[in-house]
Design a protein around this motif. Structure first.
Motif, mmCIF file in Angstrom:
data_model
loop_
_atom_site.group_PDB
_atom_site.id
_atom_site.type_symbol
_atom_site.label_atom_id
_atom_site.label_comp_id
_atom_site.label_asym_id
_atom_site.label_seq_id
_atom_site.Cartn_x
_atom_site.Cartn_y
_atom_site.Cartn_z
ATOM 1 N N ALA A 18 0.863 -1.186 0.000
ATOM 2 C CA ALA A 18 0.000 0.000 0.000
ATOM 3 C C ALA A 18 0.892 1.226 0.000
ATOM 4 N N VAL A 19 0.662 2.118 -0.936
ATOM 5 C CA VAL A 19 1.423 3.369 -1.018
ATOM 6 C C VAL A 19 0.527 4.473 -0.468
ATOM 7 N N ILE A 20 0.907 5.006 0.690
ATOM 8 C CA ILE A 20 0.118 6.027 1.375
ATOM 9 C C ILE A 20 0.631 7.409 0.984
ATOM 10 N N VAL A 21 -0.281 8.275 0.538
ATOM 11 C CA VAL A 21 0.093 9.621 0.093
ATOM 12 C C VAL A 21 -0.694 10.659 0.897
ATOM 13 N N PRO A 22 -0.099 11.227 1.960
ATOM 14 C CA PRO A 22 -0.786 12.306 2.677
ATOM 15 C C PRO A 22 -0.798 13.558 1.805
ATOM 16 N N SER A 23 -1.919 14.273 1.797
ATOM 17 C CA SER A 23 -1.983 15.425 0.888
ATOM 18 C C SER A 23 -2.751 16.594 1.477
ATOM 19 N N TYR A 24 -2.328 17.771 1.041
ATOM 20 C CA TYR A 24 -3.073 19.007 1.304
ATOM 21 C C TYR A 24 -2.719 19.973 0.185
ATOM 22 N N ASN A 25 -3.713 20.325 -0.608
ATOM 23 C CA ASN A 25 -3.517 21.200 -1.771
ATOM 24 C C ASN A 25 -2.476 20.628 -2.744
ATOM 25 N N GLU A 26 -2.712 19.401 -3.190
ATOM 26 C CA GLU A 26 -1.794 18.728 -4.118
ATOM 27 C C GLU A 26 -2.527 18.239 -5.365
ATOM 28 N N ARG A 27 -3.575 18.930 -5.757
ATOM 29 C CA ARG A 27 -4.431 18.492 -6.870
ATOM 30 C C ARG A 27 -3.647 18.151 -8.131
ATOM 31 N N ASP A 28 -2.724 19.002 -8.517
ATOM 32 C CA ASP A 28 -2.028 18.805 -9.781
ATOM 33 C C ASP A 28 -0.909 17.769 -9.704
ATOM 34 N N ASN A 29 -0.644 17.252 -8.504
ATOM 35 C CA ASN A 29 0.447 16.281 -8.346
ATOM 36 C C ASN A 29 -0.025 14.837 -8.312
ATOM 37 N N ILE A 30 -1.307 14.619 -8.017
ATOM 38 C CA ILE A 30 -1.779 13.263 -7.736
ATOM 39 C C ILE A 30 -1.709 12.337 -8.950
ATOM 40 N N ALA A 31 -2.324 12.710 -10.055
ATOM 41 C CA ALA A 31 -2.359 11.840 -11.237
ATOM 42 C C ALA A 31 -0.956 11.516 -11.758
ATOM 43 N N PRO A 32 -0.077 12.516 -11.941
ATOM 44 C CA PRO A 32 1.272 12.175 -12.419
ATOM 45 C C PRO A 32 2.067 11.343 -11.408
ATOM 46 N N LEU A 100 3.658 -1.473 3.854
ATOM 47 C CA LEU A 100 3.088 -0.125 3.794
ATOM 48 C C LEU A 100 4.185 0.884 3.495
ATOM 49 N N ALA A 101 3.973 1.723 2.507
ATOM 50 C CA ALA A 101 4.943 2.758 2.166
ATOM 51 C C ALA A 101 4.286 4.124 2.282
ATOM 52 N N VAL A 102 5.078 5.114 2.663
ATOM 53 C CA VAL A 102 4.607 6.496 2.717
ATOM 54 C C VAL A 102 5.487 7.326 1.792
ATOM 55 N N ILE A 103 4.860 8.120 0.939
ATOM 56 C CA ILE A 103 5.592 8.973 0.000
ATOM 57 C C ILE A 103 4.873 10.307 -0.090
ATOM 58 N N ASP A 104 5.635 11.390 -0.201
ATOM 59 C CA ASP A 104 5.031 12.716 -0.333
ATOM 60 C C ASP A 104 4.376 12.874 -1.698
ATOM 61 N N ALA A 105 3.381 13.739 -1.745
ATOM 62 C CA ALA A 105 2.646 13.955 -2.998
ATOM 63 C C ALA A 105 3.371 14.884 -3.966
ATOM 64 N N ASP A 106 4.413 15.569 -3.496
ATOM 65 C CA ASP A 106 5.018 16.635 -4.300
ATOM 66 C C ASP A 106 6.075 16.176 -5.297
ATOM 67 N N HIS A 107 6.334 14.856 -5.403
ATOM 68 C CA HIS A 107 7.291 14.269 -6.351
ATOM 69 C C HIS A 107 8.749 14.476 -5.947
ATOM 70 N N GLN A 108 9.020 14.980 -4.750
ATOM 71 C CA GLN A 108 10.417 15.159 -4.336
ATOM 72 C C GLN A 108 11.078 13.823 -3.985
ATOM 73 N N HIS A 109 10.281 12.852 -3.581
ATOM 74 C CA HIS A 109 10.814 11.514 -3.303
ATOM 75 C C HIS A 109 10.915 10.727 -4.609
ATOM 76 N N ASP A 110 11.946 9.920 -4.710
ATOM 77 C CA ASP A 110 12.193 9.154 -5.940
ATOM 78 C C ASP A 110 11.471 7.813 -5.871
ATOM 79 N N GLU A 111 10.336 7.736 -6.526
ATOM 80 C CA GLU A 111 9.508 6.527 -6.483
ATOM 81 C C GLU A 111 10.186 5.317 -7.127
ATOM 82 N N THR A 112 11.233 5.523 -7.918
ATOM 83 C CA THR A 112 11.877 4.385 -8.600
ATOM 84 C C THR A 112 12.616 3.468 -7.631
#
Length: 378
Positions: A18-32, A100-112
């Motif tokens: 499960a990849v957990i993404v906490p968010s607040y005002n990240e609308r344009d980051n979610i889909a990519p 369980l994984a946690v990653i920021d919504a802003d793309h600063q973490h390297d998902e690869t």
């Protein structure tokens, strides 16, 4: 006639991660971000859980639109609750996946590096986190010089409670076993923004003297610049992190929110004395008027700071702000009575001025904290 029970259900594969993404005002980051995570994980079955704190920019609706296209996307839309740590805890608790994984919504973490993190956990590590300060890891273009210096200082401070020097305990990018989360979930603080350090300290204490030693893995990565939106880093996060450090040093006896409340109260003493001097010596008020002015200003600044710092997850706005301020005035007035009453009793029992004064002040802080938590920031 066919038996309705013989129908074959749609094939379903249980998520491994499960990849957990906490968010607040990240609308344009979610889909990519979803597209990047899906590409990185390849054939690994996963679910993508966004925990959104009722973002005014429409993040929750963007996640719902994505969920209509991908069956492994879920939204936890929190209303009336805020905070990164509590969002991560709710997201992890909502999944049945074994990892369980946690990653920021802003793309600063390297998902690869998610497959590497998962492989290490499957090989036996309890927690694996992405590190910017070990091996080939770096802060890349994601930090300013001042933020990097602050991050490195926080890393050194974390050693006070972690019991071991970790290369990047401030990382918000980590993966852990569900069994470990279930083991320590009741001990985790719902307050603040830095949950990895809390997980590590809580797990080590839970296993102290019994159980296997906590196995921690690190995978280096390069921190990237934010994709869209605005950074959430602020002095608020720094102060809350210090509160978490102090709370963990106390063994969790003193909650982070109480320590922050006390810190705000200490600042109120300085404000009170400054306004008392200004009112009396500069503006020429009589002592009673100067004392009343100083008291009201100090209570007001304490309320504002507590509203934005101690109770950042319950911030009062609009009409509720003013009602909260009035209730704070009322509670603090009773707190003053508690202060004087306790101090007087102790002084009569043992006439030591400073001991009695400190005891009264502590009573006032405890009383104000307990009551405002119920009536002001409920």
């Amino acid at each position: 006639m066919s038996d309705s029970n013989s129908a074959t259900p749609q094939d379903w594969i249980a998520p491994r991660l499960a990849v957990i993404v906490p968010s607040y005002n990240e609308r344009d980051n979610i889909a990519p971000l979803y597209a990047k995570v899906a590409a990185a994980l390849g054939e690994v079955p996963f679910e993508f859980i966004v925990v959104d704190d009722d973002s005014p920019d429409g993040t929750a609706e963007a996640v719902r639109a994505l969920a209509r296209l991908h069956s492994n996307v879920r939204i936890i839309h929190r209303i009336g609750r805020r905070g990164l740590s509590s969002a991560c805890i709710e997201g992890m608790a909502a999944s049945a996946a074994p990892y369980l994984a946690v990653i920021d919504a802003d793309h600063q973490h390297d998902e690869t590096i998610l497959p590497q993190m998962l492989a290490r956990a499957e090989a036996g590590d309890d927690i694996v986190f992405g590190t910017r300060y070990s091996g080939a890891g770096s802060t890349g273009g994601g930090f300013s010089a001042s933020r990097e210096a602050g991050s490195r200082l926080a890393t050194r401070l974390s050693g006070l409670v972690a019991g071991k020097t970790l290369s990047d305990p401030m990382s918000g990018f980590f993966l852990l076993r569900r069994t470990l989360f279930a083991e320590i979930a009741p001990q985790l603080s719902r307050e603040g923004f830095k949950i990895l350090l809390d997980i590590i300290v809580s797990a080590r204490r839970a296993r102290a003297g019994s159980g296997p030693e906590l196995r921690i893995g690190e995978v280096p990565y390069t921190f990237r610049a934010r994709h869209a939106g605005e950074s959430k880093m602020s002095p608020l996060i720094v102060v809350q992190f210090l509160g978490l450090i102090l709370s963990k040093l106390s063994g969790g006896i003193l909650p982070t929110s109480f320590l922050l409340f006390a810190m705000v109260g200490a600042s109120g003493v300085a404000v009170h004395l400054a306004v008392l001097f200004l009112s009396s010596e500069v503006l020429g008020f009589g002592f009673a008027a100067a004392q009343l002015t100083a008291t009201l200003v100090a209570m007001t600044t304490n309320f504002v700071l507590n509203n934005s710092l101690t109770y950042a997850d319950k911030t009062l706005r609009g009409r509720r702000f003013w009602l909260g301020l009035l209730s704070f005035y009322l509670v603090c007035s009773f707190g003053t009575i508690a202060n004087v009453s306790v101090a007087t009793l102790i002084y009569e029992w043992s006439p030591t001025l400073y001991v009695a004064g400190i005891a009264g002040a502590l009573m006032s802080v405890v009383f104000n904290y307990a009551v405002t938590r119920v009536f002001t920031w409920r």
